[in-house]
Design a protein around this motif. Structure first.
Motif, mmCIF file in Angstrom:
data_model
loop_
_atom_site.group_PDB
_atom_site.id
_atom_site.type_symbol
_atom_site.label_atom_id
_atom_site.label_comp_id
_atom_site.label_asym_id
_atom_site.label_seq_id
_atom_site.Cartn_x
_atom_site.Cartn_y
_atom_site.Cartn_z
ATOM 1 N N THR A 18 -26.988 2.407 -10.152
ATOM 2 C CA THR A 18 -26.450 1.535 -11.204
ATOM 3 C C THR A 18 -26.780 2.113 -12.575
ATOM 4 O OG1 THR A 18 -26.837 -0.377 -9.779
ATOM 5 C CG2 THR A 18 -26.440 -0.838 -12.106
ATOM 6 N N LEU A 19 -28.014 2.569 -12.729
ATOM 7 C CA LEU A 19 -28.463 3.184 -13.986
ATOM 8 C C LEU A 19 -27.549 4.347 -14.378
ATOM 9 C CD1 LEU A 19 -30.750 3.679 -16.169
ATOM 10 C CD2 LEU A 19 -31.836 5.136 -14.463
ATOM 11 N N GLN A 20 -27.251 5.218 -13.431
ATOM 12 C CA GLN A 20 -26.390 6.372 -13.721
ATOM 13 C C GLN A 20 -24.984 5.930 -14.116
ATOM 14 O OE1 GLN A 20 -27.129 8.823 -10.073
ATOM 15 N NE2 GLN A 20 -27.615 10.423 -11.553
ATOM 16 N N THR A 21 -24.463 4.932 -13.433
ATOM 17 C CA THR A 21 -23.125 4.423 -13.754
ATOM 18 C C THR A 21 -23.097 3.821 -15.151
ATOM 19 O OG1 THR A 21 -22.683 3.968 -11.424
ATOM 20 C CG2 THR A 21 -21.298 2.823 -13.021
ATOM 21 N N VAL A 22 -24.118 3.012 -15.470
ATOM 22 C CA VAL A 22 -24.193 2.377 -16.796
ATOM 23 C C VAL A 22 -24.250 3.435 -17.892
ATOM 24 C CG1 VAL A 22 -25.695 1.032 -18.336
ATOM 25 C CG2 VAL A 22 -25.203 0.187 -16.040
ATOM 26 N N VAL A 23 -25.102 4.436 -17.710
ATOM 27 C CA VAL A 23 -25.244 5.488 -18.731
ATOM 28 C C VAL A 23 -23.947 6.281 -18.876
ATOM 29 C CG1 VAL A 23 -26.436 7.650 -19.304
ATOM 30 C CG2 VAL A 23 -27.755 5.659 -18.529
ATOM 31 N N ARG A 24 -23.339 6.644 -17.754
ATOM 32 C CA ARG A 24 -22.086 7.409 -17.793
ATOM 33 C C ARG A 24 -21.000 6.645 -18.550
ATOM 34 N NH1 ARG A 24 -21.629 7.933 -12.720
ATOM 35 N NH2 ARG A 24 -22.713 9.924 -12.550
ATOM 36 N N GLU A 25 -20.854 5.365 -18.220
ATOM 37 C CA GLU A 25 -19.833 4.532 -18.854
ATOM 38 C C GLU A 25 -20.146 4.268 -20.326
ATOM 39 O OE1 GLU A 25 -16.827 3.158 -17.330
ATOM 40 O OE2 GLU A 25 -17.408 4.960 -16.248
ATOM 41 N N ALA A 26 -21.427 4.024 -20.621
ATOM 42 C CA ALA A 26 -21.837 3.735 -22.000
ATOM 43 C C ALA A 26 -21.586 4.932 -22.914
ATOM 44 C CB ALA A 26 -23.305 3.331 -22.033
ATOM 45 N N VAL A 27 -21.882 6.120 -22.413
ATOM 46 C CA VAL A 27 -21.649 7.340 -23.210
ATOM 47 C C VAL A 27 -20.149 7.548 -23.418
ATOM 48 C CG1 VAL A 27 -21.839 9.874 -23.158
ATOM 49 C CG2 VAL A 27 -23.833 8.443 -22.635
ATOM 50 N N ALA A 28 -19.366 7.283 -22.378
ATOM 51 C CA ALA A 28 -17.900 7.380 -22.516
ATOM 52 C C ALA A 28 -17.385 6.389 -23.561
ATOM 53 C CB ALA A 28 -17.234 7.127 -21.167
ATOM 54 N N GLY A 29 -18.096 5.267 -23.717
ATOM 55 C CA GLY A 29 -17.703 4.255 -24.696
ATOM 56 C C GLY A 29 -18.211 4.504 -26.101
ATOM 57 N N GLY A 30 -19.110 5.481 -26.268
ATOM 58 C CA GLY A 30 -19.545 5.821 -27.626
ATOM 59 C C GLY A 30 -21.031 5.755 -27.915
#
Length: 204
Positions: A18-30
């Protein structure tokens, strides 16, 4: 580029996938910087989580900061460390980290703010701006007035943290603060990418 603009602090209760998914998505969002936090004192688990986040950040240009632990930062070759007031003294941390890694320091009182001027740190985390359920041992809440006062007194970039979310973000940004640090506003969002994107747009 200001690396502190949208500063994500990870949720140490989330499992690694979950941590990896959150970080990946958050970085994609800015998101512009990621701090990995692990409050359970298990160094092996901390290293594992830090390496998992580092793998996600590979090639993005987003710095990886480790909360509290200089040894973990060195073990995973992170971009820097964020220290609390009861962690290793900043002068010792700087000596171990060398001149090129980022070093942040949490500041909770006017006295700590004053003392930080003589320390070898790159930025300050001003805590907490508003009341927050993730921090129950706070010395004070700075509020908007306190944040403005800190900005006028410090020669370092300041990252505001504590109780910041979409409803009060613009108030905080209007002070001219260098960055905002968020946990639940991104980590607990149903879509971290959309949440980060919306927050960045509000900061524009």
């Amino acid at each position: 580029m200001n690396p502190y603009r949208l500063y994500l602090v990870t949720d140490d209760r989330q499992p690694i996938d979950t941590l990896q998914t959150v970080v990946r998505e958050a970085v994609a969002g800015g998101v512009t910087l990621v701090q990995v936090r692990e409050k359970h004192g298990d160094v092996r688990a901390f290293i594992e989580r830090a390496e998992a986040v580092k793998a996600v950040l590979q090639g993005t240009g987003v710095p990886l900061i480790i909360n509290d632990r200089v040894d973990v930062a060195l073990a995973v070759d992170a971009d820097g460390v964020h220290l609390g007031q009861s962690d290793m003294p900043a002068t010792h941390a700087r000596r171990l980290l060398g001149p090129d890694r980022l070093l942040g320091l949490s500041v909770e009182t006017e006295q700590q703010l004053f003392e930080s001027e003589s320390l070898p740190v790159d930025y300050l985390g001003l805590s907490a701006i508003f009341a927050t359920p993730t921090k129950t041992d706070l010395k004070r809440h700075w509020g908007i007035d306190g944040l403005q006062r800190a900005l006028s007194h410090s020669s370092r970039p300041i990252v505001a943290i504590g109780g910041i979310h979409a409803d009060n973000l613009q108030q905080v940004v209007q002070t001219g603060v260098h960055g905002v640090a968020l946990v639940s506003a991104i980590c607990a969002a149903s879509c971290p990418r959309t949440a980060a994107k919306k927050l960045r747009q509000m900061m524009a």
